[in-house]
Design a protein around this motif. Structure first.
Motif, PDB file in Angstrom:
ATOM      1  N   ALA A  71       0.830  -1.206   0.000  1.00 31.81           N
ATOM      2  CA  ALA A  71       0.000   0.000   0.000  1.00 31.81           C
ATOM      3  C   ALA A  71       0.857   1.246   0.000  1.00 31.81           C
ATOM      4  O   ALA A  71       0.530   2.246  -0.647  1.00 31.81           O
ATOM      5  N   ALA A  72       1.989   1.209   0.717  1.00 35.40           N
ATOM      6  CA  ALA A  72       2.863   2.370   0.762  1.00 35.40           C
ATOM      7  C   ALA A  72       3.472   2.663  -0.600  1.00 35.40           C
ATOM      8  O   ALA A  72       3.745   3.815  -0.931  1.00 35.40           O
ATOM      9  N   ARG A  73       3.682   1.606  -1.414  1.00 33.83           N
ATOM     10  CA  ARG A  73       4.253   1.800  -2.749  1.00 33.83           C
ATOM     11  C   ARG A  73       3.208   2.206  -3.773  1.00 33.83           C
ATOM     12  O   ARG A  73       3.539   2.684  -4.844  1.00 33.83           O
ATOM     13  N   ALA A  74       1.940   2.003  -3.465  1.00 31.24           N
ATOM     14  CA  ALA A  74       0.885   2.251  -4.440  1.00 31.24           C
ATOM     15  C   ALA A  74       0.658   3.739  -4.636  1.00 31.24           C
ATOM     16  O   ALA A  74       0.833   4.534  -3.721  1.00 31.24           O
ATOM     17  N   VAL A 253      -7.854  -4.180   0.603  1.00 29.41           N
ATOM     18  CA  VAL A 253      -6.402  -4.053   0.709  1.00 29.41           C
ATOM     19  C   VAL A 253      -5.734  -5.418   0.648  1.00 29.41           C
ATOM     20  O   VAL A 253      -4.698  -5.602   0.005  1.00 29.41           O
ATOM     21  N   SER A 254      -6.332  -6.408   1.301  1.00 26.95           N
ATOM     22  CA  SER A 254      -5.756  -7.745   1.319  1.00 26.95           C
ATOM     23  C   SER A 254      -5.619  -8.315  -0.082  1.00 26.95           C
ATOM     24  O   SER A 254      -4.574  -8.864  -0.446  1.00 26.95           O
ATOM     25  N   VAL A 255      -6.656  -8.180  -0.891  1.00 23.94           N
ATOM     26  CA  VAL A 255      -6.606  -8.699  -2.256  1.00 23.94           C
ATOM     27  C   VAL A 255      -5.670  -7.863  -3.122  1.00 23.94           C
ATOM     28  O   VAL A 255      -4.800  -8.388  -3.827  1.00 23.94           O
ATOM     29  N   LEU A 256      -5.813  -6.540  -3.070  1.00 21.15           N
ATOM     30  CA  LEU A 256      -5.056  -5.674  -3.972  1.00 21.15           C
ATOM     31  C   LEU A 256      -3.581  -5.580  -3.599  1.00 21.15           C
ATOM     32  O   LEU A 256      -2.757  -5.177  -4.428  1.00 21.15           O
ATOM     33  N   SER A 257      -3.229  -5.961  -2.378  1.00 19.83           N
ATOM     34  CA  SER A 257      -1.814  -5.991  -2.007  1.00 19.83           C
ATOM     35  C   SER A 257      -1.054  -7.057  -2.783  1.00 19.83           C
ATOM     36  O   SER A 257       0.176  -7.003  -2.872  1.00 19.83           O
ATOM     37  N   THR A 258      -1.763  -8.020  -3.351  1.00 16.82           N
ATOM     38  CA  THR A 258      -1.104  -9.027  -4.186  1.00 16.82           C
ATOM     39  C   THR A 258      -0.865  -8.511  -5.600  1.00 16.82           C
ATOM     40  O   THR A 258      -0.169  -9.144  -6.382  1.00 16.82           O
ATOM     41  N   CYS A 259      -1.447  -7.355  -5.928  1.00 20.55           N
ATOM     42  CA  CYS A 259      -1.319  -6.757  -7.271  1.00 20.55           C
ATOM     43  C   CYS A 259      -1.349  -5.241  -7.103  1.00 20.55           C
ATOM     44  O   CYS A 259      -2.298  -4.586  -7.556  1.00 20.55           O
ATOM     45  N   PRO A 260      -0.353  -4.642  -6.444  1.00 23.12           N
ATOM     46  CA  PRO A 260      -0.407  -3.231  -6.077  1.00 23.12           C
ATOM     47  C   PRO A 260      -0.486  -2.261  -7.241  1.00 23.12           C
ATOM     48  O   PRO A 260      -0.866  -1.104  -7.056  1.00 23.12           O
ATOM     49  N   ASP A 261      -0.143  -2.710  -8.448  1.00 27.09           N
ATOM     50  CA  ASP A 261      -0.202  -1.826  -9.614  1.00 27.09           C
ATOM     51  C   ASP A 261      -1.496  -1.982 -10.404  1.00 27.09           C
ATOM     52  O   ASP A 261      -1.640  -1.387 -11.479  1.00 27.09           O
ATOM     53  N   GLU A 262      -2.441  -2.781  -9.901  1.00 31.67           N
ATOM     54  CA  GLU A 262      -3.719  -2.970 -10.609  1.00 31.67           C
ATOM     55  C   GLU A 262      -4.399  -1.613 -10.782  1.00 31.67           C
ATOM     56  O   GLU A 262      -4.655  -0.896  -9.819  1.00 31.67           O
ATOM     57  N   PRO A 263      -4.703  -1.214 -12.034  1.00 29.96           N
ATOM     58  CA  PRO A 263      -5.331   0.101 -12.235  1.00 29.96           C
ATOM     59  C   PRO A 263      -6.826   0.057 -11.979  1.00 29.96           C
ATOM     60  O   PRO A 263      -7.444  -1.016 -11.928  1.00 29.96           O
TER      61      PRO A 263
END
Length: 341
Positions: A71-74, A253-263
């Motif tokens: 999340a910090a990198r997103a 957050v749990s799901v999207l943390s596996t794909c932090p660049d998902e637009p």
């Protein structure tokens, strides 16, 4: 009314605007899992399993440290970064909800001569056969690469066969009702009920299984589609100003943390991007100073605290940046959240 947010992918602007929302979300270390939907045009009930003993509990796990780091990198324009911009509240009562509060199913909101259901079928199916004499509108048959199951489903229009492929409201209408939509006018609810951003052709039984669940209670069995699915829910909720529960936020957050660049999907409103850091005052680059009156306007919303700013990938946040406010700038130098809390 404020002007609508710009939308990705050249989508037509809305006639209404999303109200500014508080950005007070610190992405925490221990996170839940999941996602949600509703049967298009059918009053949805609670999620049920797909057979005896089945469960809709998602089976994705992400460690708290990994999720927080992702999340910090997103960036705020990624789906993960946008989660931090969603307001968090409790679920309101479902009292007063009815499918027709979002307008008749289905309407011709874009005035192209076709109802929304057939518009989505033509968009999502391949090998489409259209009914003669309907101005290329009514879909008689086609093939769906179902995103929820990963299976290929043949669609044939008919009383006993059409239900094999249903049009799912990615953010269920009853979920939307309990998270802000009951306060809207009829036009705005109708827009959500017919917005292609919030609609997907999907496997009928899985759509029924999902019911009116949110991100914290249901995920598509097709794991390869989960990031795109949750990103679409985030895009819909951000675009329309809907809130999320704490459990729902953590699941996103749990799901999207596996794909932090998902637009965010095309058609979503675009969150504000952090501005470039200014050059030091004593070393201004030649010709790079803005003329008087061209300074960035004050942000309409502000991060609740520095944890939220860092989690959204926007820190340090400068005066004039989206999300800046004086309470983030302890020493008053125009730069807030200079150090991670």
């Amino acid at each position: 009314m404020t002007p609508p947010r710009p939308r990705v992918g050249g989508a037509q602007p809305r006639s209404w605007a999303r109200r500014p929302v508080a950005l007070g979300i610190a992405l925490v270390a221990v996170l839940g899992l999941a996602t949600g939907c509703e049967v298009a045009g059918v009053s949805a009930g609670p999620p049920t399993g797909v057979g005896p003993g089945a469960t809709t509990t998602p089976d994705v796990t992400v460690s708290g440290d990994a999720a927080e780091a992702a999340a910090a990198r997103a960036t705020p324009t990624s789906a993960l970064g946008t989660v931090a911009l969603l307001p968090v509240k409790g679920r309101a009562p479902k009292t007063g909800y009815a499918r027709d509060r979002f307008g008749p199913a289905w309407q011709d909101v874009d005035h192209n001569g076709c109802d929304t259901r057939n518009d989505v079928l033509r968009r999502d199916l391949t090998a489409v056969v259209l009914k003669p004499g309907t101005h290329d509108c009514v879909v008689l048959s086609g093939v769906l690469a179902d995103p929820y199951s990963g299976r290929t489903i043949t669609f044939v229009r008919g009383q006993d066969t059409s239900s094999a492929v249903q049009i799912d409201h990615v953010v269920a209408l009853s979920d939307a009702w309990q998270k802000g939509a009951q306060q809207w006018d009829d036009g705005r609810r109708s827009a959500l009920g017919n917005d292609p951003l919030n609609l997907l052709a999907a496997d009928g039984p899985l759509n029924a299984q999902k019911g009116d669940g949110d991100t914290a209670t249901w995920l598509p069995p097709n794991k390869a589609f989960r990031c795109a699915y949750v990103a679409r829910q985030v895009g819909v909720k951000y675009t329309y100003g809907l809130w999320v529960t704490a459990a729902e936020r953590d699941a996103m957050v749990s799901v999207l943390s596996t794909c932090p660049d998902e637009p965010l999907p095309a058609g979503s409103a675009v969150p504000p991007q952090p501005a470039d850091q200014p050059q030091p005052a004593d070393q201004p680059p030649p010709g790079d100073q803005p003329p008087p009156g061209d300074a960035a306007p004050p942000a309409s919303v502000a991060f609740a605290d520095c944890a939220a700013a860092w989690a959204a990938g926007a820190a340090p946040v400068h005066a004039g940046d989206p999300g800046y406010a004086a309470h983030l700038d302890g020493n008053g130098d125009g730069i807030g959240c200079e150090e991670r809390p």
